[in-house]
Design an enzyme around this catalytic site. Structure first.
Site, mmCIF file in Angstrom:
data_model
loop_
_atom_site.group_PDB
_atom_site.id
_atom_site.type_symbol
_atom_site.label_atom_id
_atom_site.label_comp_id
_atom_site.label_asym_id
_atom_site.label_seq_id
_atom_site.Cartn_x
_atom_site.Cartn_y
_atom_site.Cartn_z
ATOM 1 N N GLY A 157 -20.968 -63.556 -56.088
ATOM 2 C CA GLY A 157 -22.099 -63.251 -55.214
ATOM 3 C C GLY A 157 -23.304 -62.902 -56.069
ATOM 4 C CB ILE A 159 -23.148 -58.180 -58.534
ATOM 5 C CG1 ILE A 159 -23.789 -57.266 -57.475
ATOM 6 C CG2 ILE A 159 -22.939 -57.412 -59.844
ATOM 7 C CD1 ILE A 159 -22.920 -56.078 -57.061
ATOM 8 N NE ARG A 244 -16.026 -49.735 -53.473
ATOM 9 C CZ ARG A 244 -17.338 -49.777 -53.731
ATOM 10 N NH1 ARG A 244 -17.757 -49.990 -54.973
ATOM 11 N NH2 ARG A 244 -18.232 -49.594 -52.782
ATOM 12 C CD GLU A 273 -14.460 -44.497 -57.982
ATOM 13 O OE1 GLU A 273 -15.431 -44.259 -57.247
ATOM 14 O OE2 GLU A 273 -14.303 -45.579 -58.543
ATOM 15 C CG HIS A 293 -18.560 -45.639 -58.243
ATOM 16 N ND1 HIS A 293 -17.540 -45.846 -57.339
ATOM 17 C CD2 HIS A 293 -19.520 -46.554 -57.928
ATOM 18 C CE1 HIS A 293 -17.874 -46.836 -56.511
ATOM 19 N NE2 HIS A 293 -19.071 -47.271 -56.850
HETATM 20 C C1 DGY Z 1 -21.827 -49.860 -53.806
HETATM 21 O O1 DGY Z 1 -22.992 -50.033 -53.438
HETATM 22 O O2 DGY Z 1 -20.863 -50.416 -53.270
HETATM 23 C C2 DGY Z 1 -21.608 -48.903 -54.917
HETATM 24 O O3 DGY Z 1 -20.325 -49.010 -55.433
HETATM 25 C C3 DGY Z 1 -21.880 -47.493 -54.452
HETATM 26 O O4 DGY Z 1 -21.078 -47.214 -53.346
#
Ligand code: DGY
Length: 338
Positions: A157, A159, A244, A273, A293
């Protein structure tokens, strides 16, 4: 009567929350941290919208605590694995998130992690601060090259694509794998506009020097990287996870690092976490660069996330479709206004 919106944190970066507060009655929890579920349930009673974070649990209990007036739950996060999507759909509630605005910032962090892990920057820094820098050492702190390495991106995607563009800038060969860009079997291996080539997962695992994960956590991706996938990687490979924690089998990863069948890992996310005062053995491993995170943690990106989350609420409560509903959610409430 003015519409009421619960924010699950009293303060958030940027001006989005104040802007929202100027348009609706904003219900804020008393303390600064994550409120207990009972507190949230109490505060949620009768609200029209909820603005929350990715680590809040948006379950049937919260939705029912709000009651039939609730039309929209807006996450100031890209990930929505804490949402019971079926419960929201059953109640006709719109769920929104913040894709796009955090892609470049998260890609920067993935690159930071891969540079740190590959070049062993954390241990080098610790050694200097520990007073161990006594002489120039030709054989000390030796890492592995990033320039010219093969970068494999799983999940393609916004990112993943931003990571690919950075890889190209570092002179890397870039591969990616995702459900939507699986190779079509025609043998067409031309790189796309980001300089990346779509390959199947076994090819990506076998050929990459660095593997970066960018898939959402779902039943289909839980433990996507397990013992078998780790075995399929090069022993000199680095795994980077800014997605994640649940996407990786952490026990299998720790075993691979201990056994020396994987070079290193850069991890911004973990199964547990927050970690609190007792970081896990995986986070403490000398070949792991652990971060708490912080993928999207820059001042402007966090402000953009809150802004977009506020806009999504204002859209829906103003009778318009949400601009960024999560996949599968209707952008408008599926019920009569309460
Ligand atoms: C997201 O935007 O999913 C980050 O991990 C923060 O929650």
């Amino acid at each position: 009567m003015a519409q009421r919106v619960l924010t699950t944190r009293p303060m958030l970066p940027g001006g989005g929350l104040d802007r929202l507060g100027a348009a609706v009655d904003l219900v804020r929890p008393p303390g600064p941290g994550k409120p207990a579920p009972e507190t949230l349930h109490e505060l949620a009673a009768g609200v029209d919208g909820i603005l929350c974070l990715g680590n809040d649990s948006v379950d049937a209990a919260l939705l029912d605590a709000a009651g039939p007036s609730l039309k929209v739950v807006s996450l100031a996060s890209m990930g929505f694995d804490g949402v019971d999507q079926q419960a929201a759909a059953d109640r006709g509630i719109v769920i929104t998130h913040t894709p796009g605005v955090l892609a470049e910032t998260t890609a920067d962090l993935a690159f930071g992690l891969l540079l740190m892990a590959r070049r062993r920057l954390g241990t080098a820094r610790d050694s200097l601060l520990g007073g161990e820098w006594q002489a120039f050492d030709m054989g000390g702190h030796l890492g592995l090259d990033v320039y010219g390495a093969t970068l494999g991106i799983i999940g393609y995607g916004a990112i993943g694509q931003a990571v690919a563009r950075r890889g190209k800038g570092f002179g890397m060969r870039v591969l990616h794998h995702s459900r939507s860009t699986a190779p079509d079997g025609t043998g067409d291996i031309a790189p796309d506009e980001n300089g990346s080539v779509a390959v199947d997962l076994p090819t990506l695992l076998a050929e990459s020097d660095i593997i970066s994960l960018h898939v959402p956590l779902s039943p289909a991706t839980r433990n996507l990287i397990g013992a078998a996938e780790l075995r399929a990687m090069k022993p000199t490979a680095t795994l980077v996870n800014t997605a994640r924690g649940g996407v990786v089998d952490e026990d299998a990863l720790l075993e691979a690092l201990d056994a020396g069948t994987l070079h290193s890992a850069g991890l911004d996310v973990f199964a547990r976490e927050p970690m609190g005062p007792e970081p896990t053995a995986l986070a403490r491993h000398p070949r792991v660069v652990p971060l708490p995170h912080i993928g999207s943690a820059t001042e402007s990106t966090r402000a953009h996330m809150v802004d977009l989350a506020a806009d999504n609420i204002l859209d829906v409560l103003g009778g318009n479709p949400a601009r960024t509903a999560i996949p599968g959610s209707s952008p408008v409430p599926r019920k009569d206004p309460a």
